[in-house]
Structure formats: C-alpha cells, structure tokens
Design an enzyme around this catalytic site. Sequence first.
Site, PDB file in Angstrom:
ATOM      1  N   SER A 321      48.689  39.940  49.814  1.00 30.12           N
ATOM      2  CA  SER A 321      47.255  39.629  49.964  1.00 30.12           C
ATOM      3  C   SER A 321      46.902  39.009  51.301  1.00 30.12           C
ATOM      4  CB  SER A 321      46.805  38.685  48.846  1.00 30.12           C
ATOM      5  OG  SER A 321      47.060  39.300  47.599  1.00 30.12           O
ATOM      6  N   HIS A 363      37.231  39.869  37.648  1.00 27.42           N
ATOM      7  CA  HIS A 363      36.487  38.823  38.333  1.00 27.42           C
ATOM      8  C   HIS A 363      34.976  38.980  38.180  1.00 27.42           C
ATOM      9  CE1 HIS A 363      40.357  38.666  40.674  1.00 27.42           C
ATOM     10  NE2 HIS A 363      40.143  37.370  40.457  1.00 27.42           N
ATOM     11  N   CYS A 376      40.463  39.214  45.037  1.00 28.73           N
ATOM     12  CA  CYS A 376      40.253  40.255  44.039  1.00 28.73           C
ATOM     13  C   CYS A 376      40.763  41.596  44.536  1.00 28.73           C
ATOM     14  CB  CYS A 376      38.767  40.374  43.716  1.00 28.73           C
ATOM     15  SG  CYS A 376      38.438  41.752  42.595  1.00 28.73           S
TER      16      CYS A 376
END
Lengths: 668, 367
Positions: A321, A363, A376
């Site tokens: 990420s 989310h 997300c």
Amino acid sequence: MSNEAIRQQGFTRRALFLGGGMGLVGAALATRMAWLSIFEGEKYRLASEDNRVQLRLIPPRRGWIVDRNGKPLALNKPDYRLELIPDQIGDLDAVLKTLGGILALSYDDELRIRADIAIQPGYMPVEVKRDLDWPTFAGLNVKVADVLGLRPVQAFSRVYPDADHFAHLLGYVGSPTPNQYKEQKDPLLIFPGFRIGKDGIERHEDRLLRGKAGARREEVTARGKVVRELDTRGDEPGATLKLTIDRDLQSFTARRLGDNSASVIVIDCVTGDVLTMVSMPAYDPNVFSTRVPTKLWKELQDNDHNPLLNKSAMGLYPPGSTFKMVTSLAVLAAGVPPGAGTSCSGKYRLGNNTWHCHSRRGHGFVNMHTALPKSCDVYFYAFGRQVGIDAIAVMARRMGLGQKYELPLPGQAAGIVPDIAWKDKRYGKPWNPGETLNTSIGQGYLIANPLQLAVMTARVASGREVMPRLLVPTDGSPPPEFPSLGIPEEHLQIVRQGMYDVINSGIGTARGARSPIDGVHFAGKTGTAQVRRITAAERRAGVKRNEALPWKQRDHALFVAFAPTEEPRYAISVIIEHGIAGGRYAGPIARDVLTFLYDPERAMKTLIPIEAAMKARREAEARAAAVEAAAVAEPETLMPSWLRMEEVTPPVFEIAPPDAPQPERDEP
Amino acid sequence: MFNGPWMRELSRMPWGIVLVTIGLAGFGMVILYSAAGGSLSPWALKHGLRFCLFLAMALGISIISPDTWMKYAWGVYGAVLVGLIGVELIGQVSGGSQRWLDLGIIRLQPSEFMKLAVVMVLARFYHFLPKGYETRPAALFPALALIAVPAALVMLQPDLGTALSIAFGGVVVMFLAGVRLWLFLGAAVAGLAAMPLAWSMLHDYQRKRVLIFLDPSTDPRGAGYHITQSKIAIGSGGISGKGFLNGTQSHLDYLPELHTDFIFATMAEEWGLIGGLFIIGGFGIILGWGIITAMQARGQFQRLLALGLTSTLFFYLAINMMMVMGLAPVVGIPLPLVSYGGSAMLTVMILIGLIMGIARQNKLPNA
C-alpha cells in the site's frame, strides 16, 4: 753426446712445451677475467646492485570514514603481526617448530596456516599470528630476522567502532584475492598485512581510501637481513571519506530494530543526503576484517534473517500500500477529480473473479481524500484500472522506482516497474487487466528496494526530483538544487494531506505512528505486502491470521513517512521482513526514528524495553547454545582470508501470481 | 762474519721469489682482512703468522740437498701412503669420511703431502731408469701404479680435487721423463671413451656439480648459485674494483666460501682486473722461475722434481681460478698462499722450499 745430455735435451723440449701450455692457460685466465670485468662488467654490476639493494614497500594507511559531523565510522589501530611468504620458506615444518617455541602457536593456528598455504599462490603472504604485543613483536624482529620468508609486519588493522550497525553500508576490509593481484599487478596487494575494501563503501571507494604506497631502499644480505636503509619515499595515506550519514541516528535506528530482519532509510528531502541506511541483522565488520571463524560464517549463511545481505539496496519487496501515493498521483495526473469516488463493499469484481479489500465489510463511499488514510483497495482497483497500467508505471518511474542511483555501493537492485511493453518483452504476453488491479495496490510484478521507497517518499514530500547521496563532496560545494518533478502542487498537496490523515486523523491506518513532539507532525503510509501463495483450499477454509503463521509465511510490514508535514525535511522508509502489519509494527519504528531527529533523549527511552526483551532472549539462546556446544566440542577453524560475498543472494519470497485476485485479509 | 759461510748461504737464497711469495701472501692478508668486515680476526692475522712460520720452514727445507731427498724418496712416499691408508682405516672404523690424522698437536692431511711425494718418488724412479726404457711396460706399469694407488685412496675419501691433483703431478713427471707422446694421446682418447664409466663412479653431489657447471642457470639458488655469485663478484669489480672494504657481494654474504675457495672472487670485487693480474702475474713469476730452475738443474731427479712440483702448483692455481671464473666445476681447491687454510699453505710452502733447494744447488760450484 752423453746419455745425460740427450736426456737433458729431451727434458728441455718437453719442459718448454709444458711451460708454453702453462703460459697459454695463464693468458686464457687473464683474458677470461678481462672479459668478465670489462665487457660484461656492466651486466654484473647491475646484478650485484640487484643483489645488494631491495626495494621495500611502505603500505599507506587507509583513509578514515567519518559521518556528516566528523564522527569516525571506520579508523585504524596499529597491529603487529607475523606473516610468512610460502615461496620463500625453505622447510615449513622446521620454521613452524621454531616459531612454536617463540609464539605459542596452537594446533588450530598451525592447521590454518597450512590450509592457507595449500590454497593460496606461493607469493601471497599468509598470516601466522596477529595482534602481537610489543615485547613479543620486538623479540620476533631479532629472532626471525634471518629466517627467509618470515616477516614481522607493523600494519594497521581496521576498526569499526559501531560494529554491525554500519556493516552493510561500510563493508569491511580483507586480504586481496589472487585474482585481484593478477588484474591490478600492484605489488601492494601482496604486501604482508595489506587489506583492501571487500564490501560496501570500503569496496566501492577502495581506490580513494587506499592511498599511495611509499618505498624504502634497503641494503640486504643474501639471507634477507637488512643492513641499512638507503633512502625512503614516504607513503601517502588514503583520503578521509565524509559520509552524509548521521552516526547517532543510524546507531539508534539499528538498536531500535532489535532482532527484526529489517531495513530503514532516512533521507534529507532537501539535499538528498542519506542520513541513515541500516540493514539488520548484520555481521560484525571487525571480525570480518580479520578472519571469520567457519562456524560463525555458517551461522550467518544459514540465518533466515540474512545478516550477510544489504537489504537496504539489495532486498526487493512488493511495496504494497505504500505504492498508493504513486497510483493516486497517476490518477490525478489523468485528470480524475479528487472528489470522484466509488462505493467499497469489500469486494471488486473483474470478469469471473473477485478482488478483496482489506476491509471485509467495505469502506462505503470513498474518494481520494478518504481512500489514502483508509488504504481502501477497492478505490485503487477502480481508478487504477481506469487510468491504465502505463500511466501508473510512468508515475512510478518519475517517483524514482525501477532504477539505480549514483551511490558508492557495490550493488543495488533496480526492482521492477511493470507495464505493457515490459511484459511483452519479458514474457511475450499481452497485459492482463487483473495485473493492473494488483499493481495499483503495490503488488503483482511490482518490486522495489527500501532505498527507492525512501526516495519516492522524499519526492512526494518535496515535489522535487530528489537524488540520494552518501558522500559529502570534498570541495565543500553546496548541496544540489533538485529540479521540480513537474507535478502540480495541488496534486501533491492532496496526497500529502492523505498521508497526514493516515497518522493524524481518526480514520487513519497508522494512528500509532503519531508524532510525540509538540508542533511537529508526521505524515506516512502503511503497507503490508503479501509474500505467499494462498491456495484454493485455504481460501475456502478462511485465511489464517498472520500471527498464527510460521515466520517465513507472514506478510512484510512496510511504512514510509516524512516530517514535518508543514515543511518536509526528512523522509523515511521502514521495511520489516515478515513483520505482519505495516501500521502496527513498522509505523512505530518510523515514529521513533523520526522522533530521534527532534528529541534524541525521548527516543532513547523507547529502547529500554526493547533491549531488555532482546537481552532476555539472547540469554536464553546462549544457554541453549552452551548446552549444545558442550555436547559437540569441535575445533575452531577459520574461513579463508577472503569471503565469497557474491554468493550471498537476496531471499526469494513466494509471491502470488501477479494477476491472482486479492484474497480477504486483515491488514491494510 | 760478513764473509763467512752464512753470508754465502744467504746470498744463494732466491730472494726475488721470497719477495713474490711475501707479496702474494701479504695481499692474501689484506683480502682476508676485508673479508672479515675489516678485521684481523678471525683470518688475516692467523694467515700472516702461519705464512711467516711456513716461510721460515721453506727456507730451512731449501738448505737440504736434493740428493738427500732422492735418497729418502721411497721412504717419504711409503710413509705418506701408510698415512693415507691409516686415514682410510680410521674413517672405516669411525664410520665417516675422514681426511686427516690427528697427531695431538697437529692435524696432518696425508693426501696433501701425497701431491709432493708422488712427484718425488716418480722423479727418483725415472732418474735411475736407463734412457730408452721409459715406455716399456716393465717401467710403465710400476710408474702408473705409483700414481694410481694413492689417487684411488684419496678418491675413496672422497676428494676428487686432490686425487686429480696427485694424478696430474704424476702424469706430468712421466711426460717430462720422456714417456712416448702417443701414450698420452692414446690415454686421452681412452679417457674420453671411459667418461661414461667415470660418470657412473662419481658421487651424486659431484655429478650435480658438473651438470651445474655446464649450465649454472639450472640451479640458481643451489650450487649454481656459487658460480653465478662468483661471476657477479668478479664482473662487478670492473677494471679497478669497488675499492678496499667496499665489496658488497662478499660483505653481504652473497659469495660462498669467501675466505677459502672463492677468495679470488672476493679479491676481484674490491681490486678489479688489476688485482687479478697482480695475482696471475705473481704466480706466473713463481712458475717461470720453477721452469727455469728445472731446466738448469743437474741430474734427471732434480729436473723432474723441480718441474713436477711447479706443475702441481700450476694445477692448484689453474683449477681454482677456472672455478671462480665459471670455467670449471666447483671442486674444493683453494688458491695457494692467498686462501685461508693451513694444510694447503703448508703443502705449497714445502713445495716452494723444495724448488728453492734445487735452485740453490744450481748455484753451487760444480762438484
């Protein structure tokens, strides 16, 4: 004529004949001598001079390596040694026996000396004993002076005060290999006790650190004993090398990492100065600069934490990420407004497959402002797919991924930034849209080294094309002014705000990395990179929690950050191999290292519980090892004086197929 | 007193030759002084003292009439031969090679004296042999036996250099006595043919020396080293040498045996070609005097003795200098009068004393 007269006549004839013969021999001898001394005189004069005078090298002292504040990282201490040159030794057994009476050579020493002689060419010196005290050394000079091939050497040995904290960065020194001598033909390389750089900066900057040898002309006897010195040309010591590294910061960082298999880089976003480049665990370069016990070498090689590998430059990891900043910038560059969003249900469907978000329940509605703090996945699947892989790859390269930098390191891994052309060239296959999804969240083919992630963060923080540097220029020139990346400030600001929210907002994934310093805020991004293939059976049974898995199968924990948010100065990247979760485990380390930059004392306090736990663990291990060692007492043998570092390879992580859908998981 | 018999005796002494020997031995002292690094000990002083002693002895010997030597020639030869056998036996018993007899106060090396005795006994042998019988087998074989027996005994020691020297002295006397030339030529041919046999009889170290002599570079650090370093010393001296006490080959131990067998090289390094010519010239004078003495001598015995001894001295000189200049293999033969070492000097001084005796006899009025 009487009988006597005839006899005398005969005698006289033969006497004259004999006398003539003697005269001829005498003339021949005189001629021969004149030939030797007049016509061949020049040749023999040179030969006699050659006998008489021997040129002896004075090895230069190796240059120091110091940190940005002049604190020593590598220096020299005098070391008295005895070395022998196998070619010049007549009867090795006799010599060793004599030495045994003077030096107390152990059986192991003798084995090692013999082993060295067996594997090295005869002209390469072999170390008999090092670290002799002065009285022993002085005594040796007298006792072995006329033993041909034995040389007491006053050398300097390399000392690394911070030992393993700088091992991978600085490297170590050792005897030159026979091949190096064959290539360079520098007589210094076979000088007894001479060491050259073997790894890290010591190796890359060896020429600079080595200096120039001096020479001394000496009159020597046939047995090699020095009668007197004729003249001397002094040596030129090697240059002092000033690094951009901050010794205290790097030492703190190394300690803070504890027993983790990890790498941390800290870069100055303005100057590109690399303040810290740690890879742990590491070896002790002080031991490596002498001789490495075989047992230790085996342990280091077999250690699954890879203490021989410089993970900072050579380790390659999926950025996970932490790559989402790049995807975000690519999305913004493609003209997508930051407010545009999508609804995350925890799943994203493409064709017949389902990609999961780390949040099982989803989310809800996310746009760029919330996608970064929440990390997300679905948002990035959707918008990454929309802008396409090539746009993402262009942005990734712009941010410094997929390339090597101009640094004095012997090796850097370039990593991979995949795009359509790359896949076609590498595999001859068309790009698969599923691969775009995985690349958007920093998985798939994408791999980068920790240094690149730090540079990427520094570029996000500064908006400039930051290039890292390790050496402070000797001419005192100011740090370079980096050109702008050409990314609109609004875009960067959106991403920076997202990173700020990762740590400082209620929805962020790394709230534990919040700055403890008043008035200084950190901004960062977590990453958790999956390293194993999840089988269909596992998928059906439900994925196990990371902590329950064997160490080797756990996810890598990553964290990148910069500080202060108001006016970015420092960028950091932290990678913990199999560290489970970026937010929970890598984040706090980044926080403490950044804290040290502002408040060292406060940061030092965090070490107390970590080192206490480490100490307890070490003691338990030592007890276990002692029991084991008592069972098998084996003689301590040493490795050859040069090690094969080329054979040290980065670990290969089992990575899911680049287009495999992301499974359910817990960590952002 | 001034006109007495003493004065007459003294005036008959060959003072010129005494001067030349003093010059050579004195030069030897100077070289030994330098070889010891500029010190009288351990060699130079002893060398000088020994020379004085042996010179006095030589002058004493010169007063003895050659006729006396002729009378006792067989006795001398027999005594030395017994000594040689004695050495061999002692060597057998003590289980090693021995070359000297220890008489308590002095160590005698019978093989050295044999060089002189063989010449003396052959001179006597031919003196009484009627003219024309020299080449007959009945005369030839006893003469050859007189040479071969001691030479073989010395060879057993083993001492190739001395054995060759004994054989050379004997053969020269045979030649001078008038043995037919074709015999020598025939012997030379036979000798060449027998080379392989001789080769097989040599000790390993002797063979090695010969091989290394033929190509010193095959063994630059071993025995070839000696020859190479000796040539370097001589060549580097140039015409006038490196100067007294300035030799590097000798002082830095590159020259082996710098005070005995290789003293000529030690000298040549510091004194150059000039020093070499001085030594060659000095010995040339002695040899020339020996030849003239022989030609003027009365009676076959004295003629043969004088020139036989002169040839023995020549053999010493020639082999030693050829060795140091790389023209002959390394055999342990010192340079007479110059090299350090008692036995060789004793032999050479007796040799000179004997020739001086014959020269003195030549000056006496005809009896």
